[in-house]
Design a protein around this motif. Structure first.
Motif, PDB file in Angstrom:
ATOM      1  N   ALA A  81      -9.556   2.146  12.335  1.00 20.71           N
ATOM      2  CA  ALA A  81     -10.502   3.087  11.737  1.00 20.71           C
ATOM      3  C   ALA A  81     -11.494   2.345  10.835  1.00 20.71           C
ATOM      4  CB  ALA A  81      -9.755   4.161  10.950  1.00 20.71           C
ATOM      5  N   ALA A  82     -11.005   1.383  10.061  1.00 22.34           N
ATOM      6  CA  ALA A  82     -11.889   0.607   9.187  1.00 22.34           C
ATOM      7  C   ALA A  82     -12.880  -0.212  10.005  1.00 22.34           C
ATOM      8  CB  ALA A  82     -11.054  -0.298   8.280  1.00 22.34           C
ATOM      9  N   GLU A  83     -12.408  -0.831  11.087  1.00 21.77           N
ATOM     10  CA  GLU A  83     -13.307  -1.604  11.945  1.00 21.77           C
ATOM     11  C   GLU A  83     -14.378  -0.712  12.555  1.00 21.77           C
ATOM     12  OE1 GLU A  83     -10.250  -5.141  13.368  1.00 21.77           O
ATOM     13  OE2 GLU A  83     -10.453  -3.349  14.608  1.00 21.77           O
ATOM     14  N   ASP A 118       2.759  15.379   8.081  1.00 18.37           N
ATOM     15  CA  ASP A 118       2.009  14.181   8.484  1.00 18.37           C
ATOM     16  C   ASP A 118       2.967  13.052   8.862  1.00 18.37           C
ATOM     17  OD1 ASP A 118      -0.274  15.604   7.897  1.00 18.37           O
ATOM     18  OD2 ASP A 118      -0.850  14.388   6.158  1.00 18.37           O
ATOM     19  N   ILE A 119       4.013  12.877   8.068  1.00 24.79           N
ATOM     20  CA  ILE A 119       5.007  11.842   8.359  1.00 24.79           C
ATOM     21  C   ILE A 119       5.668  12.100   9.704  1.00 24.79           C
ATOM     22  CG2 ILE A 119       7.232  10.860   7.635  1.00 24.79           C
ATOM     23  CD1 ILE A 119       4.920   9.861   5.976  1.00 24.79           C
ATOM     24  N   ALA A 120       5.969  13.352   9.984  1.00 21.09           N
ATOM     25  CA  ALA A 120       6.621  13.700  11.254  1.00 21.09           C
ATOM     26  C   ALA A 120       5.713  13.348  12.435  1.00 21.09           C
ATOM     27  CB  ALA A 120       6.980  15.185  11.268  1.00 21.09           C
ATOM     28  N   ILE A 121       4.436  13.641  12.317  1.00 19.28           N
ATOM     29  CA  ILE A 121       3.489  13.326  13.398  1.00 19.28           C
ATOM     30  C   ILE A 121       3.374  11.815  13.572  1.00 19.28           C
ATOM     31  CG2 ILE A 121       1.033  13.386  14.030  1.00 19.28           C
ATOM     32  CD1 ILE A 121       0.960  16.197  12.754  1.00 19.28           C
ATOM     33  N   ILE A 122       3.240  11.105  12.456  1.00 20.41           N
ATOM     34  CA  ILE A 122       3.122   9.648  12.515  1.00 20.41           C
ATOM     35  C   ILE A 122       4.375   9.041  13.126  1.00 20.41           C
ATOM     36  CG2 ILE A 122       3.024   7.558  11.087  1.00 20.41           C
ATOM     37  CD1 ILE A 122       1.166   9.245   9.175  1.00 20.41           C
ATOM     38  N   PHE A 145       2.490   1.095  12.934  1.00 21.70           N
ATOM     39  CA  PHE A 145       1.617   2.112  13.512  1.00 21.70           C
ATOM     40  C   PHE A 145       0.503   2.497  12.537  1.00 21.70           C
ATOM     41  CE2 PHE A 145       0.332   6.422  14.583  1.00 21.70           C
ATOM     42  CZ  PHE A 145       0.142   6.314  15.954  1.00 21.70           C
ATOM     43  N   VAL A 146       0.863   2.762  11.288  1.00 20.82           N
ATOM     44  CA  VAL A 146      -0.130   3.175  10.285  1.00 20.82           C
ATOM     45  C   VAL A 146      -1.090   2.034   9.985  1.00 20.82           C
ATOM     46  CG1 VAL A 146      -0.423   3.896   7.876  1.00 20.82           C
ATOM     47  CG2 VAL A 146       1.314   4.975   9.299  1.00 20.82           C
ATOM     48  N   ARG A 147      -0.570   0.813   9.864  1.00 20.10           N
ATOM     49  CA  ARG A 147      -1.435  -0.331   9.592  1.00 20.10           C
ATOM     50  C   ARG A 147      -2.459  -0.515  10.708  1.00 20.10           C
ATOM     51  NH1 ARG A 147       2.064  -4.476   9.116  1.00 20.10           N
ATOM     52  NH2 ARG A 147       2.037  -4.694  11.361  1.00 20.10           N
ATOM     53  N   LEU A 178       0.866  -1.164   0.000  1.00 21.17           N
ATOM     54  CA  LEU A 178       0.000   0.000   0.000  1.00 21.17           C
ATOM     55  C   LEU A 178       0.907   1.219   0.000  1.00 21.17           C
ATOM     56  CD1 LEU A 178      -2.840   1.292   0.352  1.00 21.17           C
ATOM     57  CD2 LEU A 178      -2.462   1.143   2.813  1.00 21.17           C
ATOM     58  N   SER A 179       0.733   2.068  -0.962  1.00 25.19           N
ATOM     59  CA  SER A 179       1.604   3.230  -1.089  1.00 25.19           C
ATOM     60  C   SER A 179       0.771   4.493  -0.915  1.00 25.19           C
ATOM     61  CB  SER A 179       2.271   3.212  -2.460  1.00 25.19           C
ATOM     62  OG  SER A 179       3.077   4.361  -2.621  1.00 25.19           O
ATOM     63  N   MET A 180       1.314   5.453  -0.167  1.00 19.76           N
ATOM     64  CA  MET A 180       0.625   6.731   0.037  1.00 19.76           C
ATOM     65  C   MET A 180       1.634   7.857  -0.105  1.00 19.76           C
ATOM     66  SD  MET A 180      -1.891   6.037   3.275  1.00 19.76           S
ATOM     67  CE  MET A 180      -0.584   5.856   4.436  1.00 19.76           C
ATOM     68  N   ARG A 181       1.155   8.973  -0.570  1.00 24.92           N
ATOM     69  CA  ARG A 181       1.978  10.178  -0.618  1.00 24.92           C
ATOM     70  C   ARG A 181       1.444  11.103   0.472  1.00 24.92           C
ATOM     71  NH1 ARG A 181       4.636   9.165  -5.072  1.00 24.92           N
ATOM     72  NH2 ARG A 181       3.702   8.629  -7.042  1.00 24.92           N
ATOM     73  N   LEU A 182       2.310  11.453   1.411  1.00 24.28           N
ATOM     74  CA  LEU A 182       1.907  12.286   2.539  1.00 24.28           C
ATOM     75  C   LEU A 182       2.860  13.468   2.674  1.00 24.28           C
ATOM     76  CD1 LEU A 182       1.305   9.448   5.146  1.00 24.28           C
ATOM     77  CD2 LEU A 182      -0.432  10.699   3.887  1.00 24.28           C
TER      78      LEU A 182
END
Length: 100
Positions: A46-48, A20-24, A38-40, A12-16
Protein backbone atom coordinates in the motif's frame (compact mmCIF):
# COMPACT_ATOMS: atom_id res chain seq x y z
CA UNK A 1 33.36 -1.03 25.85
CA UNK A 2 30.72 -2.93 23.78
CA UNK A 3 29.67 -1.45 20.47
CA UNK A 4 26.02 -0.51 20.04
CA UNK A 5 24.26 -2.87 17.68
CA UNK A 6 22.07 -1.16 15.10
CA UNK A 7 18.52 -2.51 15.16
CA UNK A 8 17.32 -3.93 11.89
CA UNK A 9 13.74 -4.26 13.04
CA UNK A 10 11.39 -1.72 14.56
CA UNK A 11 8.24 -2.70 16.42
CA UNK A 12 4.90 -1.44 15.22
CA UNK A 13 1.88 -1.73 17.45
CA UNK A 14 -1.76 -1.31 16.41
CA UNK A 15 -5.06 -1.64 18.18
CA UNK A 16 -7.64 -3.30 15.94
CA UNK A 17 -11.17 -4.54 16.49
CA UNK A 18 -11.61 -8.30 16.72
CA UNK A 19 -13.47 -8.31 13.40
CA UNK A 20 -10.44 -6.81 11.61
CA UNK A 21 -8.11 -9.32 13.26
CA UNK A 22 -10.40 -12.18 12.23
CA UNK A 23 -10.37 -11.05 8.59
CA UNK A 24 -6.60 -10.58 8.59
CA UNK A 25 -6.03 -13.97 10.22
CA UNK A 26 -8.34 -15.68 7.74
CA UNK A 27 -6.61 -14.10 4.75
CA UNK A 28 -3.15 -14.81 6.18
CA UNK A 29 -4.09 -18.46 6.71
CA UNK A 30 -5.30 -18.74 3.12
CA UNK A 31 -1.90 -17.49 1.98
CA UNK A 32 -0.04 -19.69 4.44
CA UNK A 33 1.50 -16.64 6.12
CA UNK A 34 1.71 -15.39 9.68
CA UNK A 35 -0.37 -12.40 10.68
CA UNK A 36 2.79 -10.30 10.99
CA UNK A 37 4.08 -11.25 7.53
CA UNK A 38 0.68 -10.73 5.96
CA UNK A 39 0.14 -7.28 7.52
CA UNK A 40 3.71 -6.17 6.83
CA UNK A 41 3.50 -7.15 3.14
CA UNK A 42 0.09 -5.51 2.74
CA UNK A 43 1.27 -2.29 4.40
CA UNK A 44 4.45 -2.13 2.31
CA UNK A 45 2.49 -2.74 -0.91
CA UNK A 46 0.00 0.00 0.00
CA UNK A 47 2.85 2.40 0.82
CA UNK A 48 4.60 1.63 -2.47
CA UNK A 49 1.35 2.28 -4.37
CA UNK A 50 0.97 5.69 -2.73
CA UNK A 51 4.58 6.60 -3.43
CA UNK A 52 4.29 5.52 -7.07
CA UNK A 53 1.11 7.58 -7.51
CA UNK A 54 2.85 10.71 -6.28
CA UNK A 55 6.34 10.20 -7.72
CA UNK A 56 7.17 12.70 -10.45
CA UNK A 57 8.18 11.32 -13.81
CA UNK A 58 11.35 12.93 -15.08
CA UNK A 59 12.47 12.94 -18.69
CA UNK A 60 14.59 15.00 -21.01
CA UNK A 61 12.99 17.68 -23.20
CA UNK A 62 13.53 15.42 -26.24
CA UNK A 63 11.95 12.48 -24.42
CA UNK A 64 8.96 14.61 -23.41
CA UNK A 65 8.53 15.80 -27.01
CA UNK A 66 8.57 12.19 -28.26
CA UNK A 67 6.10 11.17 -25.54
CA UNK A 68 3.71 14.00 -26.44
CA UNK A 69 3.97 13.17 -30.14
CA UNK A 70 3.04 9.56 -29.40
CA UNK A 71 0.14 10.57 -27.15
CA UNK A 72 -1.15 13.11 -29.70
CA UNK A 73 -1.02 10.71 -32.62
CA UNK A 74 -3.78 8.38 -33.75
CA UNK A 75 -4.48 5.32 -31.66
CA UNK A 76 -3.52 2.00 -33.16
CA UNK A 77 -5.49 -1.17 -32.39
CA UNK A 78 -3.65 -3.92 -30.55
CA UNK A 79 -4.57 -7.18 -32.30
CA UNK A 80 -4.42 -9.22 -29.09
CA UNK A 81 -6.82 -6.84 -27.35
CA UNK A 82 -9.22 -6.83 -30.30
CA UNK A 83 -9.29 -10.64 -30.26
CA UNK A 84 -9.75 -10.72 -26.50
CA UNK A 85 -12.77 -8.41 -26.59
CA UNK A 86 -14.36 -10.43 -29.40
CA UNK A 87 -14.36 -13.62 -27.33
CA UNK A 88 -17.54 -14.48 -25.47
CA UNK A 89 -17.31 -14.16 -21.73
CA UNK A 90 -17.02 -17.46 -19.83
CA UNK A 91 -20.57 -17.05 -18.49
CA UNK A 92 -22.05 -16.49 -21.94
CA UNK A 93 -23.53 -19.48 -23.74
CA UNK A 94 -21.38 -20.89 -26.52
CA UNK A 95 -23.60 -23.88 -27.30
CA UNK A 96 -25.60 -21.94 -29.87
CA UNK A 97 -22.64 -19.89 -31.01
CA UNK A 98 -24.52 -16.74 -30.09
CA UNK A 99 -24.14 -14.38 -27.20
CA UNK A 100 -27.07 -13.76 -24.92
Amino acid sequence: MPRAVERKEHPLSMRLPETDIAIIDRAAALRGRSRTDFVRDAAVRAAEDVLMETAPIRMSPAGFKAFMATMSGPAAPVPEMVELFQRPAPWESTRTGKRR
